[in-house]
Design a protein around this motif. Structure first.
Motif, short mmCIF file in Angstrom:
data_model
loop_
_atom_site.label_atom_id
_atom_site.label_comp_id
_atom_site.label_asym_id
_atom_site.label_seq_id
_atom_site.Cartn_x
_atom_site.Cartn_y
_atom_site.Cartn_z
N CYS A 163 0.86 -1.19 0.00
CA CYS A 163 0.00 0.00 0.00
C CYS A 163 0.89 1.24 0.00
N LYS A 219 2.70 6.41 2.91
CA LYS A 219 2.08 7.33 3.86
C LYS A 219 0.95 6.63 4.59
N ARG A 220 0.13 5.89 3.83
CA ARG A 220 -0.99 5.18 4.45
C ARG A 220 -0.49 4.09 5.39
N ALA A 221 0.59 3.39 4.98
CA ALA A 221 1.15 2.34 5.82
C ALA A 221 1.71 2.91 7.12
N THR A 222 2.38 4.07 7.01
CA THR A 222 2.95 4.71 8.19
C THR A 222 1.85 5.12 9.17
N GLU A 223 0.78 5.71 8.63
CA GLU A 223 -0.33 6.13 9.49
C GLU A 223 -1.02 4.93 10.14
N GLU A 224 -1.16 3.86 9.36
CA GLU A 224 -1.82 2.65 9.90
C GLU A 224 -0.98 2.05 11.02
N SER A 273 -1.19 4.32 14.03
CA SER A 273 -2.49 4.19 14.67
C SER A 273 -2.57 2.92 15.52
N TYR A 301 -6.23 10.13 15.51
CA TYR A 301 -6.70 8.84 15.04
C TYR A 301 -8.01 8.38 15.68
#
Length: 587
Positions: free
Chosen positions: A532, A535-540, A543, A577
C-alpha cells in the motif's frame, strides 16, 4: 453295539463297506473264513482283501447284486455282494461269505436270513434317521477318519461353505484347506496334538465359526475318527463389533458434551478488544437476526465454535437446541445415521423403534457442522437436499421429515481448493457460503492476547485456588509470539504455566524455549501483509501502535514513556486517530 452282536450271531460271514469300498464291519464268521482277526480288516479297502469281489461293479456301475465263487484252500466260498442305497445313490454294500458245502443248510435256515434282512433294514432306518437329524441341526457335524479324510458332513456345510456335502466326502482336510473352503483346519490340529481343540475358523463365504473337534481313539490308542462340531458366530461377532463402535461413539459424545459445556462458558466470556474482533462481533449481531446459512473459515483454535455459539445465543432460536457436530470425529460408516437418523431394522444392530438424527434433534434451533470439509462426498448430496428442501429422510425410511434448522458450517481447510480437487461439491459450497465469516488468527489481532491471558489466568487461578501473576517481560514475550495454535494454544499454555511455575510470579524463565526464541525474533521487525502507499502504511502502523499502547497502559504518560515520545505527542496522535473518545477515556 447291538448291530454288531446281531451280525456276530449270524451263521454266514458278513462284511459291510462304505461308498469308497472301505471296510466298516466284519462279523466273526467272516473273520474265521478269512483266517484273520476282524478288527484288522476295518479301514482297509475290500478290493485289497478280496480282489475277486470287484466292488466297483456294485458301487460305481450300479449293479443290483453279484455272486462269485472264491477258492480258499480246499473250500469253495460263495461271495454275494449287494449295494446299500441312500438318496438314490450307493452308500455302501453288504458282502456275505458262505461255504458251498453249507449252502444247502443255510438256504434252509430262512429265519436266519430273515433276521439278517431285518437287521440290515433296521440299520438303514437308524442311519437315515441319524442323517436327517444331523441335517436339521443348526450346527455343522463334520467327521474325518484317523488320516484326515472326510467320511461324513451334515448339510449345514452348504450354508457355511457354499458347497454340496457330497463334494466334500473322501477329501482330505489339507486339500479342503488348500482349496479355501475353510481356513486353519481344526482336524489337522487334532491329528498333531491328539486332544480336543477349539478355535475360530473363517470360511470362503465370509462366515466365522466356533469349531470344536474331538478325537475318537481305538483300543490301541490310535485316532479312529475326529468328530467336529461347528457353530456360526458371524452375527455374534458383528454385534460385538457394533457394540465396540457404539462404545467409541458414546465416548465421543461425552467428549463433545464436555466441549460444548466449555464452549458455552467461553462464549459468555468472549474477548473482543482488537479491531478485527470488534468488526466480527458487529457482523455477528446483524446476521444473528436472520436465518441465512453461515460459513465460518479460520485456522484451528481461533474460536469458530465460540462464534457459532454466540450467533445462536443472539438469534431468535436462542431458546431452542444448539447442536455442535465435529464431522471429522465421527466414523464415516456412522456419520449418516448420526446426522439423519434411521428407522427400525434399517441395518443389523439398529435400535428398535429407530432413532432421531442430529438434524431432527436441532429442529427449531441451530446446528453447527464443524470441519465440514471432512464430510464424505456421498453425504454432501444429502446435506445439499436438506438445505434446499428443508426436509430429510432417515436411513431405511420411506417418508420425508420436515426440519427447521439454522445451519452454521465451519472449516480450517481451503474449501475452494477442495472444490477444485473434486473433494467437495461446488453447489454445496455455494449453498453454505451465503454469509461468509472469516476469523483472523491470533497473530493478526494481537490486541486480544493480553486480555485473553488475563481471562485464562483468572480462570485457572479460580480452578486451582492459586494467585499466579504474569510479569511484564513475560507478557511482552507472550504478545510477541505468533501463536500457530491460536486461542486454544494460548489457553493450554496459561494452564500449564499456572500449574507448573514454582512461584506466584510467572516470568520469562518459565516460558517454553520455542516461545521466547520466537518472541526475540519478532521483536525486531514489523509484519507487512500487503502492498500500500507508504504514507498510508505509516499512518496505519502509527495508529495501531498508539492503540496497542493505550490498551496496555491506559495512561498517556506511560504510553509516552513506552513509545519514547512526548506526552503531548501522544495526546495529539490519539486525537488525530481516535477523536474525542480516547481523550474522554483518559480523563
Amino acid at each position: 453295539m447291538q448291530g454288531e452282536h446281531v451280525l456276530d450271531g449270524i451263521a454266514v460271514g458278513v462284511i459291510t463297506v462304505n461308498s469308497k469300498g472301505i471296510v466298516c464291519t466284519v462279523n466273526k464268521p467272516a473273520a474265521a473264513l478269512l483266517s484273520l482277526e476282524g478288527e484288522k480288516f476295518v479301514g482297509l479297502k475290500i478290493d485289497d482283501i478280496i480282489p475277486e469281489a470287484r466292488m466297483g461293479n456294485i458301487l460305481n456301475a450300479g449293479e443290483r447284486q453279484q455272486s462269485i465263487q472264491w477258492l480258499i484252500g480246499d473250500e469253495t466260498i460263495i461271495i454275494t455282494s449287494k449295494p446299500l442305497v441312500q438318496e438314490e445313490a450307493p452308500a455302501g454294500a453288504v458282502i456275505t461269505l458262505q461255504k458251498l458245502s453249507e449252502l444247502k443248510d443255510l438256504l434252509l435256515d430262512f429265519q436266519t436270513m430273515q433276521a439278517l434282512k431285518t437287521e440290515i433294514e433296521n440299520l438303514n432306518t437308524l442311519n437315515n434317521q441319524l442323517m436327517t437329524a444331523f441335517d436339521y441341526c443348526f450346527d455343522e457335524v463334520y467327521v474325518t477318519d484317523g488320516q484326515g479324510y472326510t467320511v461324513f458332513v451334515s448339510k449345514a456345510c452348504e450354508k457355511f461353505y457354499g458347497v454340496n456335502a457330497r463334494d466334500m466326502l473322501g477329501k482330505h482336510v489339507n486339500q479342503l484347506e488348500k482349496d479355501g473352503i475353510f481356513s486353519h483346519s481344526v482336524s489337522r490340529e487334532v491329528l498333531q496334538k491328539k486332544h480336543q481343540v477349539s478355535l475360530i475358523q473363517g470360511t470362503n463365504k465370509g462366515r466365522k465359526l466356533l469349531v470344536t473337534a474331538n478325537p475318537v481313539f481305538s483300543e490301541s490308542g490310535d485316532i479312529e475318527l475326529i468328530v467336529t462340531i461347528s457353530r456360526d458366530i458371524t452375527e455374534t461377532s458383528n454385534l460385538k463389533d457394533k457394540l465396540v463402535e457404539t462404545e467409541e461413539l458414546s465416548k465421543m459424545y461425552l467428549s463433545e458434551i464436555e466441549r460444548l459445556k466449555t464452549g458455552q462458558s467461553q462464549s459468555q466470556e468472549l474477548v473482543v478488544v482488537s479491531e478485527p474482533m470488534k468488526q466480527i462481533m458487529d457482523t455477528v449481531k446483524r446476521i444473528a437476526k436472520v436465518d441465512s446459512t453461515i460459513f465460518i473459515e479460520g485456522e484451528s483454535g481461533v474460536g469458530k465454535g465460540v462464534v457459532a455459539s454466540r450467533i445462536h445465543q443472539q438469534s431468535k432460536r436462542a431458546e431452542k437446541a444448539f447442536i455442535s457436530v465435529n464431522c471429522g470425529a465421527i466414523p464415516e460408516n456412522l456419520i449418516e445415521s448420526e446426522l439423519f437418523g434411521y428407522e427400525s431394522g434399517a441395518f443389523t444392530g439398529a435400535q428398535k423403534g429407530g432413532k432421531k438424527g442430529l438434524f431432527e434433534a436441532a429442529n427449531g434451533g441451530s446446528i453447527f457442522l464443524d470441519e465440514i470439509g471432512e464430510l464424505p462426498l456421498s453425504l454432501q448430496v444429502k446435506l445439499l437436499h436438506v438445505i434446499q428442501e428443508k426436509k430429510l429422510r432417515r436411513i431405511g425410511g420411506n417418508k420425508d421429515i420436515i426440519v427447521d434448522v439454522r445451519i452454521i458450517a465451519a472449516t480450517n481447510r481451503n474449501i475452494q481448493q477442495l472444490v477444485q480437487q473434486g473433494k467437495f461439491r461446488e453447489d454445496l459450497f455455494y449453498r453454505l457460503n451465503v454469509i461468509p465469516l472469516s476469523i483472523p488468527p491470533l497473530r493478526h489481532r494481537r490486541g486480544d492476547i493480553i486480555p485473553l491471558i488475563e481471562q485464562f489466568l483468572k480462570k485457572f487461578n479460580d480452578i486451582y485456588r492459586l494467585k499466579k501473576q504474569v510479569s511484564e517481560p513475560a507478557l511482552e514475550a507472550l504478545s510477541a509470539y505468533n501463536w500457530p495454535g491460536n486461542v486454544r494454544e494460548l489457553e493450554n499454555l496459561i494452564e500449564r504455566l499456572v500449574v507448573t511455575s514454582d512461584t506466584n510470579r510467572i516470568d520469562t524463565c518459565h516460558l517454553p524455549d520455542h516461545l521466547t526464541n520466537s518472541a526475540n525474533k519478532n521483536q525486531k521487525g514489523v509484519m507487512v501483509l500487503n502492498i500500500c502507499p507508504l504514507k498510508r502504511a505509516t499512518e496505519e502502523m502509527e495508529s495501531q501502535l498508539i492503540q496497542k499502547a493505550h490498551e496496555r497502559y491506559k495512561n498517556t504518560y506511560r504510553i509516552a514513556e513506552a513509545l519514547q515520545i512526548n506526552q503531548s505527542t501522544v495526546v495529539r496522535k490519539m486525537h488525530k486517530y481516535f477523536g474525542d473518545k480516547e481523550e474522554a477515556d483518559n480523563k
